[in-house]
Design a protein around this motif. Structure first.
Motif, PDB file in Angstrom:
ATOM      1  N   VAL A 230      65.669  26.006 -10.087  1.00 42.70           N
ATOM      2  CA  VAL A 230      64.259  26.011  -9.672  1.00 42.70           C
ATOM      3  C   VAL A 230      63.474  26.520 -10.867  1.00 42.70           C
ATOM      4  N   ILE A 231      62.515  25.724 -11.329  1.00 38.12           N
ATOM      5  CA  ILE A 231      61.805  26.088 -12.563  1.00 38.12           C
ATOM      6  C   ILE A 231      60.328  26.256 -12.272  1.00 38.12           C
ATOM      7  N   VAL A 232      59.784  27.390 -12.687  1.00 41.80           N
ATOM      8  CA  VAL A 232      58.354  27.620 -12.446  1.00 41.80           C
ATOM      9  C   VAL A 232      57.675  28.092 -13.723  1.00 41.80           C
ATOM     10  N   GLN A 233      56.416  27.694 -13.865  1.00 37.49           N
ATOM     11  CA  GLN A 233      55.620  28.230 -14.974  1.00 37.49           C
ATOM     12  C   GLN A 233      54.942  29.482 -14.451  1.00 37.49           C
ATOM     13  N   ALA A 234      55.486  30.621 -14.842  1.00 39.20           N
ATOM     14  CA  ALA A 234      54.949  31.898 -14.355  1.00 39.20           C
ATOM     15  C   ALA A 234      55.474  32.999 -15.251  1.00 39.20           C
ATOM     16  N   SER A 235      54.801  34.145 -15.193  1.00 39.91           N
ATOM     17  CA  SER A 235      55.287  35.303 -15.940  1.00 39.91           C
ATOM     18  C   SER A 235      56.455  35.943 -15.197  1.00 39.91           C
ATOM     19  N   TYR A 236      57.379  36.489 -15.955  1.00 39.90           N
ATOM     20  CA  TYR A 236      58.494  37.191 -15.300  1.00 39.90           C
ATOM     21  C   TYR A 236      58.009  38.416 -14.533  1.00 39.90           C
ATOM     22  N   THR A 237      56.773  38.816 -14.768  1.00 43.06           N
ATOM     23  CA  THR A 237      56.232  39.942 -13.993  1.00 43.06           C
ATOM     24  C   THR A 237      55.973  39.519 -12.540  1.00 43.06           C
TER      25      THR A 237
ATOM     26  N   GLU B 124      78.351  30.245  -5.957  1.00 47.13           N
ATOM     27  CA  GLU B 124      77.569  30.895  -4.897  1.00 47.13           C
ATOM     28  C   GLU B 124      76.662  32.013  -5.415  1.00 47.13           C
ATOM     29  N   GLY B 125      76.654  32.203  -6.749  1.00 45.15           N
ATOM     30  CA  GLY B 125      75.815  33.275  -7.299  1.00 45.15           C
ATOM     31  C   GLY B 125      74.359  32.844  -7.419  1.00 45.15           C
ATOM     32  N   TYR B 126      73.479  33.857  -7.509  1.00 44.46           N
ATOM     33  CA  TYR B 126      72.040  33.627  -7.696  1.00 44.46           C
ATOM     34  C   TYR B 126      71.617  34.303  -8.995  1.00 44.46           C
ATOM     35  N   TYR B 127      70.925  33.552  -9.844  1.00 45.14           N
ATOM     36  CA  TYR B 127      70.570  34.067 -11.180  1.00 45.14           C
ATOM     37  C   TYR B 127      69.107  33.797 -11.483  1.00 45.14           C
ATOM     38  N   VAL B 128      68.572  34.635 -12.385  1.00 43.17           N
ATOM     39  CA  VAL B 128      67.199  34.428 -12.853  1.00 43.17           C
ATOM     40  C   VAL B 128      67.210  34.435 -14.372  1.00 43.17           C
ATOM     41  N   ASP B 129      66.597  33.406 -14.954  1.00 43.95           N
ATOM     42  CA  ASP B 129      66.297  33.455 -16.382  1.00 43.95           C
ATOM     43  C   ASP B 129      64.776  33.612 -16.458  1.00 43.95           C
ATOM     44  N   GLY B 130      64.331  34.807 -16.799  1.00 37.36           N
ATOM     45  CA  GLY B 130      62.892  35.111 -16.796  1.00 37.36           C
ATOM     46  C   GLY B 130      62.166  34.583 -18.012  1.00 37.36           C
ATOM     47  N   THR B 131      62.908  34.151 -19.029  1.00 46.29           N
ATOM     48  CA  THR B 131      62.327  33.650 -20.284  1.00 46.29           C
ATOM     49  C   THR B 131      63.069  32.358 -20.633  1.00 46.29           C
TER      50      THR B 131
ATOM     51  N   GLY C 109      72.406  38.140 -11.260  1.00 44.67           N
ATOM     52  CA  GLY C 109      72.226  38.330 -12.701  1.00 44.67           C
ATOM     53  C   GLY C 109      70.831  37.924 -13.127  1.00 44.67           C
ATOM     54  N   ILE C 110      70.294  38.682 -14.082  1.00 42.83           N
ATOM     55  CA  ILE C 110      68.959  38.372 -14.610  1.00 42.83           C
ATOM     56  C   ILE C 110      69.023  38.458 -16.131  1.00 42.83           C
ATOM     57  N   LEU C 111      68.421  37.462 -16.770  1.00 41.33           N
ATOM     58  CA  LEU C 111      68.331  37.459 -18.238  1.00 41.33           C
ATOM     59  C   LEU C 111      66.873  37.526 -18.667  1.00 41.33           C
ATOM     60  N   LEU C 112      66.609  38.385 -19.665  1.00 38.09           N
ATOM     61  CA  LEU C 112      65.312  38.399 -20.349  1.00 38.09           C
ATOM     62  C   LEU C 112      65.605  38.301 -21.837  1.00 38.09           C
ATOM     63  N   ASP C 113      65.251  37.172 -22.405  1.00 39.36           N
ATOM     64  CA  ASP C 113      65.470  36.917 -23.843  1.00 39.36           C
ATOM     65  C   ASP C 113      64.060  36.924 -24.442  1.00 39.36           C
ATOM     66  N   LEU C 114      63.644  38.099 -24.894  1.00 39.27           N
ATOM     67  CA  LEU C 114      62.222  38.364 -25.106  1.00 39.27           C
ATOM     68  C   LEU C 114      61.617  37.635 -26.303  1.00 39.27           C
ATOM     69  N   GLY C 115      60.298  37.595 -26.302  1.00 44.00           N
ATOM     70  CA  GLY C 115      59.562  37.167 -27.496  1.00 44.00           C
ATOM     71  C   GLY C 115      59.289  35.684 -27.581  1.00 44.00           C
ATOM     72  N   VAL C 116      59.327  35.210 -28.822  1.00 46.72           N
ATOM     73  CA  VAL C 116      58.844  33.872 -29.123  1.00 46.72           C
ATOM     74  C   VAL C 116      60.044  32.947 -29.368  1.00 46.72           C
TER      75      VAL C 116
END
Ligand SMILES: C[S@@+](CC[C@H](N)C(=O)[O-])C[C@H]1O[C@@H](n2cnc3c(N)ncnc32)[C@H](O)[C@@H]1O
Length: 308
Positions: A76-83, A24-31, A99-106
Motif C-alpha cells: 500500500v503506497i501513499v504520498q504522506a509524511s511518516y509523521t 503474515e508480517g506487517y511492515y512500514v517503509d516510512g521513506t 518492522g519499520i524502516l526510516l532511511d532518512l534524508g534525500v
C-alpha cells in the motif's frame, strides 16, 4: 537486489537482517524513495507479508508504485509524511506492525534531478522541497530570512563554523535565485575548506533540513514508530549526518532504560519503563565494498531497536 533503479538502497542486506521480514508480517517503509528496501521486504515476506510505503515526494511515490506493482495489494503506497504514521495505520486497520524502516534524508533521484534544487552540481532554482505542496522553498529562506536567523539555520542544521560570514555574504548578494550562484557565494565566504569537500555542502544541507523541517519530523516519528510496533517488532533507522544520528541515538538510549531520572538522584521518581531494547549499541556502517559501489552510502549509520 536489482540495481536498475535511480537510487541504490543503502545497507540493503543489513536492513533485511534487521527487520527479519516473514510471511503474515506487517511492515512500514516510512521513506519509500525508489522502493529498493520495500521490494526486499516484500520479497522476503512472501507470500502474504504486507507493507505500507510512505514518501512525501510524489515522484518517488510514482516510481515506487511501478516497482512494487508486481506485489499487488500486499503493498500500500501513499504520498504522506511518516509523521502521519498513526493515521495511515488506522485507515488500514493495522493494529501493530512487525518492522519499520526510516532511511532518512534525500534520495539519489532527488539529488540527480537538477530542477529539484538539492544539488550544487548543476544550476537550478533554489527549491529543495521533498513535497512540492510545501509552501516554503530554499529560495524564500535564502532571500527573505533576516541575517541572524539565516546564520542560525546554517549553524544549527549545517554545523557550519563560518555560518555568520556565510549569512552576511548571502544577505549582501540578494537576490539569489540559483544553486550555482549560492554555491559560489558560500565558497567565497568560507574560503577553501577541506579538499574533496565542497564548501557549500553544509549550507545546502542546512537549507534542505530547514525547508523540510526534517529534524522536527524525526523527533515526532520516533515515538510514533515505537508505539506502532508489536512486541519483538523492530525499528531500523539510517541516518546520514550527525544531527539525525544524535536524535536517534538519544531517543533509543532513553527509551531502552527503566529509569531516566538525573544520575545524581538517589530514588527514582520518573516512573519510566523501557519500551525497547537496543540491538545495535554502536551503529552499523556500510562496508568498503558498498561505499566503492555507492559512494553516497559513506556517511550512513544504521541503528536498530526491538520493542519489548
Ligand atoms: C534516502 S531516500 C529513501 C530511499 C529508499 N529507502 C530506497 O531504497 O529507494 C529518503 C526518502 O525519504 C523521503 N522523505 C523525507 N522526509 C520524509 C517524511 N517526513 N515523510 C516521508 N518521506 C520522507 C524523501 O522524499 C526520500 O524519497
Amino acid at each position: 537486489m536489482p540495481a536498475s533503479y535511480p537510487h541504490l538502497p543503502v545497507l540493503y542486506h543489513e536492513i533485511i537482517l534487521a527487520l527479519r521480514p516473514r510471511r503474515e508480517g506487517y511492515y512500514v517503509d516510512g521513506t519509500l524513495g525508489a522502493g529498493g528496501h520495500a521490494a526486499g521486504i516484500l520479497e522476503v515476506s512472501e507470500p502474504d507479508g504486507r507493507l505500507l510505503g510512505m514518501d512525501l515526494d510524489p515522484q518517488a511515490v510514482w516510481i515506487a508504485r511501478q516497482r512494487l506493482a508486481p506485489f499487488g495489494q500486499r503493498a500500500v503506497i501513499v504520498q504522506a509524511s511518516y509523521t502521519c504514521l498513526r493515521e495511515q495505520l488506522e485507515v488500514l486497520g493495522w493494529q501493530a506492525v512487525n518492522g519499520i524502516l526510516l532511511d532518512l534524508g534525500v534520495s539519489s533521484m532527488q539529488l540527480d534531478t537538477p530542477e529539484r534544487g538539492f544539488s550544487f552540481q548543476s544550476d537550478a532554482p533554489l527549491d529543495m522541497r521533498f513535497d512540492p505542496a510545501n509552501p516554503v522553498t530554499a529560495d524564500e529562506l535564502v532571500n527573505s530570512l533576516p541575517e541572524n536567523d539565516l546564520a542560525d539555520v546554517i549553524f544549527r542544521f549545517g554545523e557550519e563554523r563560518r555560518a555568520y560570514q556565510v549569512a552576511r555574504a548571502i544577505v549582501r548578494s540578494r537576490p539569489i535565485h540559483g544553486t550555482s550562484q549560492l554555491a559560489e557565494i558560500v565558497a567565497r565566504a568560507t574560503r577553501g575548506g577541506r579538499p574533496g569537500f565542497h564548501p557549500a555542502t553544509r549550507t545546502f544541507q542546512a537549507l534542505r533540513i530547514a525547508v523540510n523541517r526534517e529534524l522536527e519530523a524525526l523527533e515526532t516519528v520516533l515515538p510514533l514508530a515505537v508505539g506502532a510496533l508489536a512486541p519483538t517488532g523492530r525499528l531500523a533507522v539510517i541516518a546520514f549526518h550527525s544531527l539525525e544520528d544524535r536524535i536517534v541515538k538519544h531517543y533509543f538510549r532513553q527509551e531502552s532504560q527503566d529509569c531516566i531520572c538525573p544520575p545524581r538522584q538517589a530514588v527514582c521518581t520518573c516512573g519510566h519503563h523501557a519500551s525497547i531494547r537496543e540491538i545495535t549499541r554502536h551503529p552499523i556502517q556500510p562496508s568498503e565494498a558498498e561505499i566503492n559501489t555507492n559512494p553516497r552510502a559513506r556517511s550512513a549509520k544504521l541503528r536498530i531497536v526491538e520493542k519489548i
